[in-house]
Write a protein that holds these residues in place. Structure first.
Motif, PDB file in Angstrom:
ATOM      1  N   ASP A  45       0.848  -1.190   0.000  1.00 28.77           N
ATOM      2  CA  ASP A  45       0.000   0.000   0.000  1.00 28.77           C
ATOM      3  C   ASP A  45       0.885   1.242   0.000  1.00 28.77           C
ATOM      4  OD1 ASP A  45       0.896   0.385   2.647  1.00 28.77           O
ATOM      5  OD2 ASP A  45      -0.870  -0.608   3.494  1.00 28.77           O
ATOM      6  N   LEU A  67       5.930   4.423   0.920  1.00 32.37           N
ATOM      7  CA  LEU A  67       6.627   5.576   1.489  1.00 32.37           C
ATOM      8  C   LEU A  67       7.743   5.148   2.437  1.00 32.37           C
ATOM      9  CD1 LEU A  67       3.695   8.089   2.109  1.00 32.37           C
ATOM     10  CD2 LEU A  67       5.461   8.154   0.322  1.00 32.37           C
ATOM     11  N   ARG A  68       7.523   4.076   3.206  1.00 29.60           N
ATOM     12  CA  ARG A  68       8.584   3.570   4.088  1.00 29.60           C
ATOM     13  C   ARG A  68       9.763   3.052   3.265  1.00 29.60           C
ATOM     14  NH1 ARG A  68       4.332   2.130   7.512  1.00 29.60           N
ATOM     15  NH2 ARG A  68       4.061   0.067   6.612  1.00 29.60           N
ATOM     16  N   ASP A 102       1.496   3.446   2.344  1.00 31.77           N
ATOM     17  CA  ASP A 102       2.358   3.624   3.522  1.00 31.77           C
ATOM     18  C   ASP A 102       3.632   2.788   3.400  1.00 31.77           C
ATOM     19  OD1 ASP A 102       0.636   5.424   4.684  1.00 31.77           O
ATOM     20  OD2 ASP A 102      -0.361   3.915   5.950  1.00 31.77           O
ATOM     21  N   GLU A 103       3.502   1.551   2.969  1.00 26.95           N
ATOM     22  CA  GLU A 103       4.682   0.701   2.803  1.00 26.95           C
ATOM     23  C   GLU A 103       5.589   1.251   1.697  1.00 26.95           C
ATOM     24  OE1 GLU A 103       3.736  -3.418   2.279  1.00 26.95           O
ATOM     25  OE2 GLU A 103       2.894  -3.602   4.300  1.00 26.95           O
TER      26      GLU A 103
END
Length: 170
Positions: A51, A56-57, A53-54
């Motif tokens: 997704d 962006l990490r 968030d992952e």
């Protein structure tokens, strides 16, 4: 992360990594650290982001890795500059050295014989002999090669012994 997933990630992050590196480094160095960053990300074997968030990490990890590669490159370049400055300083203040047995050997006119004699030495021993011939003292050689003075003395002693034995046989 599968190859096609990594290729997609690479295509999305590569331009930003390269721009970030180019702001602080020249083209060659920036390309080198950005490439090393992507190689590091690939070799970590991370899963593909599921997704936003992952994703962006993973991008954040890429930029942290890039920062580490930039710091390592700068440290390496600074170390090289310090070593060159030490070498230049030693050459500027070095007193003339008295002739050494190694220097006498290397100053012979028979260059092929000298090369043959030097070829029997290990690379480390040959390096020390060449620096002695250039006029450096044991302490200076130790500083240049980042070795203990005892190690330099041992290598020089072994080299002298090997050369003397070889000359005796001839």
């Amino acid at each position: 992360m599968e190859v096609d997933e990594f290729e997609q990630f690479f295509a999305s992050i590569w331009p930003r990594l390269l721009r970030s590196a180019l702001r602080r480094l020249g083209w060659d160095e920036a390309h080198e650290v950005a490439s090393a960053t992507m190689l590091t990300v690939w070799t970590k074997g991370l899963p593909a982001p599921r997704d936003g968030d992952e994703y962006l990490r993973l991008v954040g990890l890429g930029f942290r890795i890039l920062e580490g590669h930039i710091r390592n490159l700068r440290r390496s370049l600074a170390r090289r500059e310090r070593l060159l400055a030490q070498l230049h300083a030693l050459q500027a203040v070095r007193p003339t050295a008295e002739p050494d047995a190694c220097e006498a050997l290397l100053s012979r006119d028979d260059a092929l014989a000298v090369r043959a004699l030097l070829s029997i030495l290990s690379t480390a021993e040959r390096e020390v002999v060449e620096l002695v011939v250039a006029g450096y003292r044991v302490g200076e050689i130790a500083n240049l090669l980042e070795l203990a003075p005892g190690t330099v003395s041992s290598r020089l002693s072994r080299a002298r012994k090997t050369l003397a034995e070889s000359l005796d046989h001839r």
